[in-house]
Each structure stands twice: as structure tokens, then as C-alpha cells.
Design a protein around this motif. Sequence first.
Motif, PDB file in Angstrom:
ATOM      1  N   ARG A  64     -18.032  22.609 -24.070  1.00 35.94           N
ATOM      2  CA  ARG A  64     -18.280  23.287 -25.349  1.00 35.94           C
ATOM      3  C   ARG A  64     -19.746  23.305 -25.721  1.00 35.94           C
ATOM      4  O   ARG A  64     -20.103  23.832 -26.766  1.00 35.94           O
ATOM      5  CB  ARG A  64     -17.528  22.571 -26.482  1.00 35.94           C
ATOM      6  CG  ARG A  64     -16.053  22.691 -26.358  1.00 35.94           C
ATOM      7  CD  ARG A  64     -15.366  22.032 -27.534  1.00 35.94           C
ATOM      8  NE  ARG A  64     -14.004  21.752 -27.143  1.00 35.94           N
ATOM      9  CZ  ARG A  64     -13.124  21.107 -27.876  1.00 35.94           C
ATOM     10  NH1 ARG A  64     -13.478  20.671 -29.066  1.00 35.94           N
ATOM     11  NH2 ARG A  64     -11.908  20.897 -27.432  1.00 35.94           N
ATOM     12  N   VAL A  87     -11.404  12.817 -25.922  1.00 29.92           N
ATOM     13  CA  VAL A  87     -11.927  14.189 -25.889  1.00 29.92           C
ATOM     14  C   VAL A  87     -13.376  14.109 -26.373  1.00 29.92           C
ATOM     15  O   VAL A  87     -13.631  13.750 -27.525  1.00 29.92           O
ATOM     16  CB  VAL A  87     -11.094  15.109 -26.799  1.00 29.92           C
ATOM     17  CG1 VAL A  87     -11.680  16.516 -26.815  1.00 29.92           C
ATOM     18  CG2 VAL A  87      -9.639  15.141 -26.333  1.00 29.92           C
ATOM     19  N   THR A  91      -2.442  16.329 -28.106  1.00 31.67           N
ATOM     20  CA  THR A  91      -3.864  16.266 -28.475  1.00 31.67           C
ATOM     21  C   THR A  91      -4.110  17.242 -29.615  1.00 31.67           C
ATOM     22  O   THR A  91      -3.581  18.358 -29.593  1.00 31.67           O
ATOM     23  CB  THR A  91      -4.743  16.680 -27.263  1.00 31.67           C
ATOM     24  OG1 THR A  91      -4.405  15.882 -26.139  1.00 31.67           O
ATOM     25  CG2 THR A  91      -6.218  16.494 -27.571  1.00 31.67           C
ATOM     26  N   GLY A  92      -4.917  16.804 -30.570  1.00 30.71           N
ATOM     27  CA  GLY A  92      -5.176  17.645 -31.744  1.00 30.71           C
ATOM     28  C   GLY A  92      -4.494  17.018 -32.933  1.00 30.71           C
ATOM     29  O   GLY A  92      -3.267  17.083 -33.049  1.00 30.71           O
ATOM     30  N   GLY A  93      -5.286  16.356 -33.784  1.00 30.49           N
ATOM     31  CA  GLY A  93      -4.717  15.690 -34.949  1.00 30.49           C
ATOM     32  C   GLY A  93      -4.139  14.315 -34.654  1.00 30.49           C
ATOM     33  O   GLY A  93      -3.540  13.703 -35.538  1.00 30.49           O
ATOM     34  N   VAL A  94      -4.289  13.839 -33.435  1.00 29.54           N
ATOM     35  CA  VAL A  94      -3.795  12.494 -33.108  1.00 29.54           C
ATOM     36  C   VAL A  94      -4.896  11.486 -33.464  1.00 29.54           C
ATOM     37  O   VAL A  94      -6.077  11.699 -33.157  1.00 29.54           O
ATOM     38  CB  VAL A  94      -3.393  12.368 -31.629  1.00 29.54           C
ATOM     39  CG1 VAL A  94      -2.860  10.973 -31.341  1.00 29.54           C
ATOM     40  CG2 VAL A  94      -2.349  13.423 -31.284  1.00 29.54           C
ATOM     41  N   GLY A 116      -7.589  12.467 -27.870  1.00 26.69           N
ATOM     42  CA  GLY A 116      -8.204  12.537 -29.189  1.00 26.69           C
ATOM     43  C   GLY A 116      -9.689  12.307 -29.143  1.00 26.69           C
ATOM     44  O   GLY A 116     -10.216  11.722 -28.197  1.00 26.69           O
ATOM     45  N   SER A 117     -10.327  12.795 -30.202  1.00 22.85           N
ATOM     46  CA  SER A 117     -11.790  12.706 -30.266  1.00 22.85           C
ATOM     47  C   SER A 117     -12.255  11.469 -31.031  1.00 22.85           C
ATOM     48  O   SER A 117     -13.456  11.248 -31.144  1.00 22.85           O
ATOM     49  CB  SER A 117     -12.348  13.964 -30.927  1.00 22.85           C
ATOM     50  OG  SER A 117     -11.855  14.083 -32.250  1.00 22.85           O
ATOM     51  N   LYS A 147      -0.646  19.293 -21.526  1.00 24.26           N
ATOM     52  CA  LYS A 147      -1.247  18.899 -22.799  1.00 24.26           C
ATOM     53  C   LYS A 147      -0.568  19.704 -23.902  1.00 24.26           C
ATOM     54  O   LYS A 147      -0.449  20.929 -23.790  1.00 24.26           O
ATOM     55  CB  LYS A 147      -2.741  19.215 -22.747  1.00 24.26           C
ATOM     56  CG  LYS A 147      -3.450  19.248 -24.096  1.00 24.26           C
ATOM     57  CD  LYS A 147      -4.943  19.448 -23.921  1.00 24.26           C
ATOM     58  CE  LYS A 147      -5.599  19.885 -25.205  1.00 24.26           C
ATOM     59  NZ  LYS A 147      -7.064  19.724 -25.194  1.00 24.26           N
ATOM     60  N   PHE A 203      -1.094  21.135 -27.265  1.00 23.75           N
ATOM     61  CA  PHE A 203      -2.269  21.397 -28.091  1.00 23.75           C
ATOM     62  C   PHE A 203      -2.080  22.642 -28.954  1.00 23.75           C
ATOM     63  O   PHE A 203      -1.623  23.665 -28.432  1.00 23.75           O
ATOM     64  CB  PHE A 203      -3.505  21.578 -27.201  1.00 23.75           C
ATOM     65  CG  PHE A 203      -4.734  21.934 -27.987  1.00 23.75           C
ATOM     66  CD1 PHE A 203      -5.439  20.957 -28.681  1.00 23.75           C
ATOM     67  CD2 PHE A 203      -5.181  23.248 -28.053  1.00 23.75           C
ATOM     68  CE1 PHE A 203      -6.569  21.284 -29.420  1.00 23.75           C
ATOM     69  CE2 PHE A 203      -6.313  23.583 -28.798  1.00 23.75           C
ATOM     70  CZ  PHE A 203      -7.004  22.593 -29.475  1.00 23.75           C
TER      71      PHE A 203
HETATM   72  C1  3PG Z   1      -9.960  19.128 -29.202  1.00 22.66           C
HETATM   73  O1  3PG Z   1      -9.755  19.905 -28.295  1.00 22.66           O
HETATM   74  O2  3PG Z   1     -10.926  19.194 -29.984  1.00 22.66           O
HETATM   75  C2  3PG Z   1      -9.019  18.024 -29.282  1.00 22.66           C
HETATM   76  O3  3PG Z   1      -7.773  18.503 -29.513  1.00 22.66           O
HETATM   77  C3  3PG Z   1      -9.410  16.959 -30.221  1.00 22.66           C
HETATM   78  O4  3PG Z   1      -8.741  17.063 -31.392  1.00 22.66           O
HETATM   79  P1  3PG Z   1      -8.969  15.929 -32.477  1.00 22.66           P
HETATM   80  O5  3PG Z   1     -10.409  16.033 -32.900  1.00 22.66           O
HETATM   81  O6  3PG Z   1      -8.024  16.262 -33.582  1.00 22.66           O
HETATM   82  O7  3PG Z   1      -8.696  14.609 -31.814  1.00 22.66           O
END
Ligand code: 3PG
Length: 213
Positions: free
Chosen positions: A48, A19, A160-163, A182-183, A132, A134
Motif C-alpha cells: 500500500r 497486517v 481480518t478487518g475489525g479484529v 489485524g493491524s 481470508k 475480509f
Molecule cells: C487491512 O487490510 O487493513 C486489515 O484488514 C486490517 O484491518 P484492521 O486495521 O481493522 O485490523
Amino acid sequence: MAVTLTALQVMQDAPVIPVIVLHDVAHAVPLARALVAGGIRMLEVTLRTPVALACIEAIAHDVPEAVVGAGTVRSAADAQAAALAGARFAVSPGYTPAVGRACHDLGLALLPGVATGSEIMLAQEDGYTELKFFPAVQAGGLGMLKAWQGPFGDVKFCPTGGVQPANAPEFLALANVACVGGSWLTPADAVAQGDWARLTQLAREAASLEKPR
Ligand code: 3PG
């Protein structure tokens, strides 16, 4: 004209979809090349920042080994702009039928974001079965995915999100997880400094995570 992808192809190309948040168009191509060099070529560039579409365009044009997609697609207009810029897939933080229809009409593979059973059912009604999850950790994590295996056994998820590297293996071990997002592959400081070797190393480690198939 690029060949149309399926959401499953997007999910199964590698264990991790990065991400990506870009603030400078000049970073887009070297960042994409660095990730591809590490074995990650499905790249989600989030809508974004004001330069996101220009970044997608640059990657689509200059890094043919990458498959660039748009993240944070929240409207039909976002989907249209992303497709026009050269995105080959879309990822959305939630689901609306308008986004689903737009991506279908544009031939853009879509990973719709869901966090509840009702949202899964809404996406499924429109033909989407690769989703996804999320924000994954915040919305129930592994326990939620295990609970969904019963009623939604035909759905594959990309949590995705917190991974992170530490918990990614537990997610990937689940039968209803096709990949994670993940980012962490593109840390803001490394991108700002142009430390592309670090991104390649992070991508290499991510690409080597095991996904039992
Ligand atoms: C996002 O949309 O920002 C993603 O879910 C990334 O999340 P993360 O930074 O926790 O990987």
C-alpha cells in the motif's frame, strides 16, 4: 531457494497475522525483529506504500527468523513483484482467478480474501480452501463464520478487518477459524517513534492468545 509454504502453515504458525503498513524502509527490519522477539514471525507487509516492496526485500534479507509475505495483492503483477522481493506468501483483499493462477505458478502460498459464498466457491474451484475473511467484522463477523460452517465446513478462515485483542478470542474459538489478522500489533505512532519494545509486547500478547486445535 526458500522452501515453499502452504497457506495452512502460514495460518497455523501463530494465532495472529499482523497486517503491516510501512512508510519508511528504515523501519522494516527493526519492526520485523520486534515482532519476532514477541513470538510472531509470519508478517504480512501490505503493498500500500511506495516502499512496501523494498521493505519486504529488507526483511527477507536481514531477518531470516521472520517469514515475510505481501498483503494487498490485487493483481498477477503484484504477486510477481512480491515474489521477486522475497515474499513467501501472499494475502489478497479479494479473489480473482488471475491472482490465484499467478500465485500458484510462482509457488507463493495465497490466502485469498472472500466475503460471500460465491467468492468462497470461486476460490475453491481454483483449489483454495484456506481463505481470508475480509472485512470480517464489517461483513458479518462471527455470525457469518458460523453460518458458513454448514455449507463450507471444509474451509478454514483468517478473519481480518475489525479484529482486535478484545474480540480475537471469540473468533479464534470457532472451529473454522485458523487464525486472525489485524493491524493492532503495529500501531502507526509506535512505528513512527521507533517504539519497538511496544511492538514486542503486543506481539507477545497476540502470540499467547489461545487457538483451540
Ligand atoms: C487491512 O487490510 O487493513 C486489515 O484488514 C486490517 O484491518 P484492521 O486495521 O481493522 O485490523
